[in-house]
Design an enzyme around this catalytic site. Structure first.
Site, PDB file in Angstrom:
ATOM      1  N   ASN A 193       0.619  10.472   6.924  1.00 30.88           N
ATOM      2  CA  ASN A 193      -0.529   9.989   7.683  1.00 30.88           C
ATOM      3  C   ASN A 193      -1.577  11.065   7.917  1.00 30.88           C
ATOM      4  O   ASN A 193      -2.748  10.746   8.144  1.00 30.88           O
ATOM      5  CB  ASN A 193      -0.049   9.389   9.002  1.00 30.88           C
ATOM      6  CG  ASN A 193       0.581   8.038   8.778  1.00 30.88           C
ATOM      7  OD1 ASN A 193      -0.099   7.056   8.582  1.00 30.88           O
ATOM      8  ND2 ASN A 193       1.910   7.999   8.747  1.00 30.88           N
ATOM      9  N   THR A 235       3.185  -9.151  11.571  1.00 33.53           N
ATOM     10  CA  THR A 235       3.465  -7.862  10.933  1.00 33.53           C
ATOM     11  C   THR A 235       2.198  -7.398  10.269  1.00 33.53           C
ATOM     12  O   THR A 235       1.141  -7.967  10.460  1.00 33.53           O
ATOM     13  CB  THR A 235       4.587  -7.998   9.903  1.00 33.53           C
ATOM     14  OG1 THR A 235       4.776  -6.736   9.292  1.00 33.53           O
ATOM     15  CG2 THR A 235       4.267  -9.026   8.858  1.00 33.53           C
ATOM     16  N   THR A 273       0.854  -1.193   0.000  1.00 33.71           N
ATOM     17  CA  THR A 273       0.000   0.000   0.000  1.00 33.71           C
ATOM     18  C   THR A 273       0.892   1.245   0.000  1.00 33.71           C
ATOM     19  O   THR A 273       1.268   1.739  -1.045  1.00 33.71           O
ATOM     20  CB  THR A 273      -0.971  -0.011   1.193  1.00 33.71           C
ATOM     21  OG1 THR A 273      -0.246  -0.280   2.396  1.00 33.71           O
ATOM     22  CG2 THR A 273      -2.050  -1.067   0.997  1.00 33.71           C
ATOM     23  N   LYS A 311       4.520  -7.048   3.399  1.00 35.05           N
ATOM     24  CA  LYS A 311       4.230  -5.650   3.151  1.00 35.05           C
ATOM     25  C   LYS A 311       4.079  -4.956   4.500  1.00 35.05           C
ATOM     26  O   LYS A 311       3.675  -5.546   5.494  1.00 35.05           O
ATOM     27  CB  LYS A 311       2.964  -5.466   2.304  1.00 35.05           C
ATOM     28  CG  LYS A 311       1.658  -5.881   2.956  1.00 35.05           C
ATOM     29  CD  LYS A 311       0.982  -4.844   3.804  1.00 35.05           C
ATOM     30  CE  LYS A 311       0.838  -3.531   3.072  1.00 35.05           C
ATOM     31  NZ  LYS A 311       0.235  -2.485   3.983  1.00 35.05           N
TER      32      LYS A 311
END
Length: 419
Positions: free
Chosen positions: A414, A191, A154, A180
């Site tokens: 973010n 993870t 992503t 990922k």
């Protein structure tokens, strides 16, 4: 030296696996977003998943499947929508995804495991899933690992992949993995997402034990931002296609296999930490002297996760006081007069007492480990971390954790994640 060698091929390096990754239209960006890993035969399956009380539908789905039967033929992963906090309809979407794939592969839905990543609160785009699955199966290849690793990312800037080979009973045995993760990384199990394939034959109970221990020494020992994901999943398959005798209990061969599994997981975990959103360097924290390894890992992860430590590293400031403070609040008892802190080769604190050191040289050490974000990320190195070494006593406990620095870009990425 390690009793194995690195090879190419990722999750399709072990015998009997195919993989694929395609653009199905799940991501608004138009980038690859649907991945599949398939074993030619039914494989022993193990998994470690998020401990968050808010879980994606795929997490509950996989737990139920593995509890009922610890085996699988396929792992399906979509990127773009996390399918977390999506209610009953999210569960139905997960079930339908498995059923669609099972029909296309002509296998039971019970042999399919699922993973999702993307924005929390968004359901899978099922129209894209329905039309994408036949194309995904048609794209399966024994060299498809790179395509699969590219379809699960992503905000990652790079894909993460590794494959290792060793010899067991005079035959080659291989383990491959892809992963990922870049943000929302503070796993309490595994993870963001990682998939591991192996061609050894291992008993289900032992394979699960091996994976859980490997997770503790790898994915459970990384942090980027202190946030545990709703979708954290580590899934490992072992299909026995190396034709080696089945490993059913711990011994020399089991220890070798577990060590290689741990090495695969640690490589992927460090790659995730290095690719942390906005990161310019990888940080490795090494802790010794605790009562046990668990305590050492706890101190190491607390230091690696400290926003103040991470900010100091980004500013190339050898501020050891922040390291000492983080170690002290980790919840692991030690006497502060035993505390020693090193930054690379620079001894900053010994026997709880500050030492004189070349601050300019220590700052230069921090600079040499850094790269510009994101211009040089494609050539990221995992062999040049900032090393923080901490000793807290004379105990036999040892532990490591990995993280990254905290830059301005992390906030920017973010702050604008869904807008």
């Amino acid at each position: 030296m390690a009793d194995w060698q690195e090879i190419t091929g990722g999750v399709t390096a072990p015998r009997g696996y195919q993989a694929a990754g395609i653009t199905a239209g799940l991501k608004p960006s138009g980038l690859p977003d649907l991945a599949l890993i398939v074993s030619d035969v039914e494989a022993i399956a193990a998994g470690v998943f998020t401990t968050s009380q808010v879980k994606a539908a795929c997490v509950d789905y996989c737990r139920q499947r593995l509890q009922a039967k610890p085996s699988s033929r396929a792992i399906l992963c979509n990127a773009g929508q996390a399918n977390a906090a999506t209610g009953h309809q999210g569960v139905r979407d997960a079930d339908e995804s498995a059923e669609l794939l099972a029909k296309e592969l002509n296998i039971s839905p019970e042999l399919i495991l699922l993973a999702s990543t993307g924005v929390i609160g968004q359901r899978i785009k099922m129209d894209a899933m329905r039309s994408g699955i036949p194309k995904l199966v048609a794209a399966l290849s024994d060299t498809g690992s790179d395509a699969a690793s590219g379809a699960i990312i992503t905000t990652d800037l790079v894909t993460k992949s590794i494959a290792l080979e060793t010899t067991i009973s005079d035959r080659p045995v291989r383990i491959g993995g892809i992963a990922k993760g870049s943000g929302m990384i503070h796993p309490n199990m595994a993870t963001m997402l990682s998939f591991v394939t192996c061609d050894a034959a291992v008993s289900p109970h032992l394979w699960q034990q091996m994976l859980s221990r490997a997770a503790d020494k790898s994915f459970n020992s990384i942090t980027v931002d202190g946030d545990t994901s709703t979708n954290d999943s580590l899934i490992a398959l072992a299909n026995g296609q190396s034709r080696t005798p089945a490993i059913t209990e711990m011994g020399a061969e089991a220890e070798k296999l577990e060590a290689m599994l741990t090495a695969v997981c640690q490589h992927l975990a460090k790659a995730i930490a290095r690719d942390g959103e906005g990161a310019t360097c990888l940080i490795e924290v090494q802790v010794t002297g605790t009562h046990d390894d668990l305590g050492a890992r706890q101190i190491a992860k607390t230091i690696a996760g400290s926003s103040l430590v991470k900010s100091a590293i980004f500013g190339r400031d050898p501020n050891w006081g922040r390291i000492a403070a983080a170690a002290g609040r980790a919840g692991v008892p030690f006497e502060q007069e035993n505390l020693q802190i090193k930054l690379g080769d620079f001894l900053l604190l010994e026997n709880g007492q500050p030492l004189q050191f070349d601050r300019a040289a220590a700052s230069a050490y921090l600079k040499q480990a850094a790269t510009d974000y994101p211009s040089n990320i494609k050539t990221q190195r995992l062999d040049n971390p900032v090393i923080i070494a901490v000793s807290v006593g004379n105990g036999h406990g040892v532990g490591k954790a990995w993280g990254c620095d905290l830059s301005y870009d992390y906030v920017k990425i973010n702050a604008e994640y869904t807008t």
